[in-house]
Write an enzyme that holds these catalytic residues in place. Structure first.
Site, PDB file in Angstrom:
ATOM      1  N   SER A   1       0.847  -1.190   0.000  1.00 13.99           N
ATOM      2  CA  SER A   1       0.000   0.000   0.000  1.00 13.99           C
ATOM      3  C   SER A   1       0.878   1.234   0.000  1.00 13.99           C
ATOM      4  O   SER A   1       2.012   1.205   0.491  1.00 13.99           O
ATOM      5  CB  SER A   1      -0.898   0.019   1.247  1.00 13.99           C
ATOM      6  OG  SER A   1      -1.551   1.264   1.380  1.00 13.99           O
TER       7      SER A   1
ATOM      8  N   TYR B   1      -2.449  -0.082  10.840  1.00 15.04           N
ATOM      9  CA  TYR B   1      -2.456  -0.485   9.428  1.00 15.04           C
ATOM     10  C   TYR B   1      -1.200   0.006   8.712  1.00 15.04           C
ATOM     11  O   TYR B   1      -0.526  -0.758   8.010  1.00 15.04           O
ATOM     12  CB  TYR B   1      -3.701   0.078   8.751  1.00 15.04           C
ATOM     13  CG  TYR B   1      -3.809  -0.262   7.277  1.00 15.04           C
ATOM     14  CD1 TYR B   1      -4.220  -1.511   6.860  1.00 15.04           C
ATOM     15  CD2 TYR B   1      -3.516   0.698   6.316  1.00 15.04           C
ATOM     16  CE1 TYR B   1      -4.330  -1.820   5.515  1.00 15.04           C
ATOM     17  CE2 TYR B   1      -3.618   0.408   4.961  1.00 15.04           C
ATOM     18  CZ  TYR B   1      -4.028  -0.850   4.563  1.00 15.04           C
ATOM     19  OH  TYR B   1      -4.125  -1.152   3.227  1.00 15.04           O
TER      20      TYR B   1
END
Length: 709
Positions: A586, A599
């Site tokens: 990501s 995260y």
């Protein structure tokens, strides 16, 4: 006669009068062609009658000549490379009968057989039809309206018996003729016609070592005649099979679960050894017929003889590789097992080279892949390896047919295989080589196997589809059984049976990871590409973030990536042919954002774990690369519920405006879709970046803060 399903025990009677009557309204010759296709599909649906791609069927009817308008006789026959089970009109060659017969006046004999094939093109009636095959004259010169040429196990067992001619005469009392084996072509067509001319009451002809020709005045008559003759052959074999098959068993098979376990462990080693010249995909079967053969007294005598029917032989090669029994093999330490298998393959390749050198002609094509197609492991089952899954599966089906033939021939007489020189002449036939050269170029991922975690939806499914489109076999998996079942059905509809397998996989549970990779090994022989795509997102301010949230993020994203990579690398190392690990990370691995401590830090760990793996695995020629998406919302479970709400809250926008918000903050002002990530993954594994590892490819529309440098 009007046959019924109860008429037959050994073949399937599938004719449906209501279905066939639907063609009555068609004008001629369309009706006859429709019935030919219908009959062909019924015959091809029963593998006891002929294998995929094997055999051919035809019909003859009067049709208007497009040049003169006059009525002329035309033959429709299965074209080159087709399959009668799936035959459509586009798979038929349509030829003028008078032109085919006119070729007899210029035929120069056996030494000039191959030149006749080109001349078939001058006989074509329908210019949109399939290219005519070498079997065209076998149908053209027989004086019957409907003809079936099949390779039924029961008939070939008689044709391959040492005294097959005498058995045929005894069994059919002269109703079935006999023509000795010779390579299909113009001369064989003339011999078939001569056999009928000398015996006008024949119902069919047995071709030595090869198969069966049958016929009828109508499509139905031909269909029933074919079934009746094969049924009689099968009944005869049944009556004569009074002794144990193949001399009886000398060992027992492992229990089913242990067979599967042994096969899964061994498949990657075998696949690597089979892939020394080109990537191969595997197939495993422990079919009862295979087990009866490989556990028998006669295995050592019969297996080296090879097959009798050329159609079997072309799919399975000159002979199988027979390994030592599983009870011995399983006792070998890992290094000794690899040494043993390597030696067995080296001997097989040497034997194949000697066969080629002894049989080649001055104009023979260069030697082809010297590795075995069929590998037999007594006590466990049969492995087959080929360029793709369908070809490997079909090779297994053909070898099972060959086993059936050997069993039948041994029951009534003694089995005879195709002589080595005849086998070579078929395998390295210049026309066969020309057919191979005309085949489409393989797609970039043909021969490769990919396991993509979380591939039942979202980014994972998009990657799986892109890889399948490019020729790969894929292992679909998910921790959601219903979602996985839906993806499985979708792939079955879109790609058929040979492109994918499925497995329940939870990346936090090591046993399910092992099971998924066992599925890959059993279905395809191993794995070449691992894509870590399974994910979860939790967006909370630090004061609301729980220890449970933290553990869940790190278990799925970091530990899951590690465990899946570890299992995949183990298989890749066994194969010894390199591989790819792709990690879907990501932009959050590089960008600091609000409400994202768990995260974002887990994504950073994924990214650095990728670098560490790339540094360690380069020596194994295993490449590790990263794709960094951002805001891929479509079809993603991550964006359902709390995560979308959390990100919307963090950025101060309504949930429904998130896609537009993410697009506007990119340099390209683009919404990112799952297909965009799939394209990036293909860029890494499609062949152009085979010397690239440790890289990061951002697919985020352009987020300057996420630039790696």
């Amino acid at each position: 006669m009007i046959a019924t399903p109860n008429t037959f025990r050994h073949v399937s009677y599938l004719w449906d009068e209501t279905r066939a009557a639907q063609f009555d309204a068609l004008p001629q010759p369309d009706r006859e062609v429709a019935l030919l296709i219908y009959r062909s599909n019924l015959l091809g649906a029963d593998l006891r009658l002929t294998n995929y791609g094997g055999g051919n069927t035809s019909c003859k009817a009067m049709a208007p000549d497009p040049l003169t308008g006059q009525s002329t006789e035309v033959m429709w026959v299965k074209g080159s490379g087709g399959d009668i089970g799936t035959l459509k009109k586009s798979g038929l060659a349509a030829l003028y009968m008078h032109r085919l017969h006119a070729l007899k006046t210029i035929y120069r004999g056996l030494a000039h057989e191959d030149e006749m094939v080109e001349l078939f093109n001058h006989c074509i009636y329908d210019l949109a039809s399939k290219a005519p095959s070498i079997d065209t004259p076998l149908h053209a010169f027989l004086p019957f309206n409907h003809i079936d040429h099949l390779h039924p196990d029961a008939a070939i067992a008689i044709a391959a018996a040492a005294d097959g001619r005498a058995i045929t005469q005894e069994l059919f009392n002269g109703e079935i003729g006999w023509v000795d084996w010779q390579r299909p072509g113009f001369d064989l067509g003339l011999k078939l016609a001569a056999c009928v001319a000398e015996n006008p009451n024949l119902r069919g002809i047995m071709l030595g070592s090869h198969g069966l020709f049958t016929w009828g005045d109508t499509a139905y008559d031909s269909y029933v005649n074919t079934l009746e003759i094969i049924e009689r052959c099968a009944n005869y074999l049944d009556e004569k099979s009074t002794r144990p098959a193949f001399g009886g068993a000398i060992r027992e098979s492992l229990p089913a679960d242990q067979r599967q376990q042994q096969a899964a462990q061994l498949a990657p080693l075998l696949r690597g050894l089979c892939s020394t010249e080109r990537p191969m995909v595997g197939h495993f079967t422990d079919d009862e017929r295979v087990l009866t053969f490989i556990n028998s007294t006669d295995l050592a005598r019969l297996a080296p003889m090879g097959t009798s029917c050329p159609d079997h032989f072309l799919r399975t090669k000159i002979k199988p590789l027979v390994l030592e029994a599983v009870e011995s093999l399983s006792q070998r330490p890992a290094d000794d097992l690899r040494t043993y298998l390597t030696g067995q393959f080296e001997q097989y390749r040497a034997d194949y080279t000697a066969y080629y050198e002894a049989c080649k002609h001055p104009d023979s094509p260069a030697i082809r892949d010297r590795n075995p197609v069929v590998i037999l492991l007594p006590g466990v089952g049969m492995f087959t390896f080929a360029k793709d899954k369908q070809t490997a599966r079909v090779a297994a089906e053909f070898y099972i047919n060959a086993i059936n033939v050997m069993r039948g021939a041994e029951a009534i007489s003694s089995y005879t295989s195709l002589p080595r020189q005849e086998a070579f002449n078929i395998e390295y036939w210049l026309l066969e080589e020309a057919k191979l050269q005309r085949m489409p170029k393989p797609r970039p991922l043909t021969g490769r196997v990919a396991l993509i975690t979380g591939s039942a939806g979202g980014i994972g499914k998009a990657i799986a589809k892109r890889f399948a489109d490019e020729g790969a076999c894929v292992v679909l998996n998910d921790n959601d059984a219903d979602r996985l079942a839906g993806a499985d059905a979708e792939f079955s509809s879109q790609y058929g049976r040979d492109t994918h397998a499925r497995a329940l996989l939870d990346v936090t549970v090591a046993s399910t990871i092992r099971d998924a990779f066992d599925t890959a090994s059993l279905a395809f022989g191993g794995v070449d590409i691992v894509v870590n795509c399974a994910g979860i997102s939790i967006s909370k301010p630090i004061e609301e973030h729980t220890e449970k949230d933290w553990d869940l993020l790190y278990d799925i994203l970091v530990k899951g990536q590690f465990l899946v990579t570890q299992a995949g690398v183990d298989i890749m190392r066994q194969q010894g042919i390199g591989g790819d690990v792709l990690n879907i990370v990501s932009k959050n691995a590089l960008v600091s954002g609000p409400n994202n401590a768990g995260y974002g830090s887990a994504k950073a760990a994924q990214l650095h774990l990728s670098r560490l793996n790339a540094a360690e695995l380069g020596k194994d020629h295993i490449r590790v690369n990263v794709v960094n998406p951002d805001a891929v919302i479509a079809d993603s479970k991550i964006w359902a519920g709390a995560w979308a709400e959390g990100r919307a809250k963090a950025y101060g926008v309504p949930v429904e405006e998130l896609p537009a918000y993410y697009a506007k903050r990119t340099l390209l002002n683009e919404i990112i879709l799952p297909d965009d990530i799939a394209n990036a993954c293909f860029a890494f594994v499609g062949g152009l970046l085979n010397k690239s590892t440790g890289n990061v490819l951002n697919v985020d529309g352009g987020v300057a803060m996420a630039f790696v440098r």
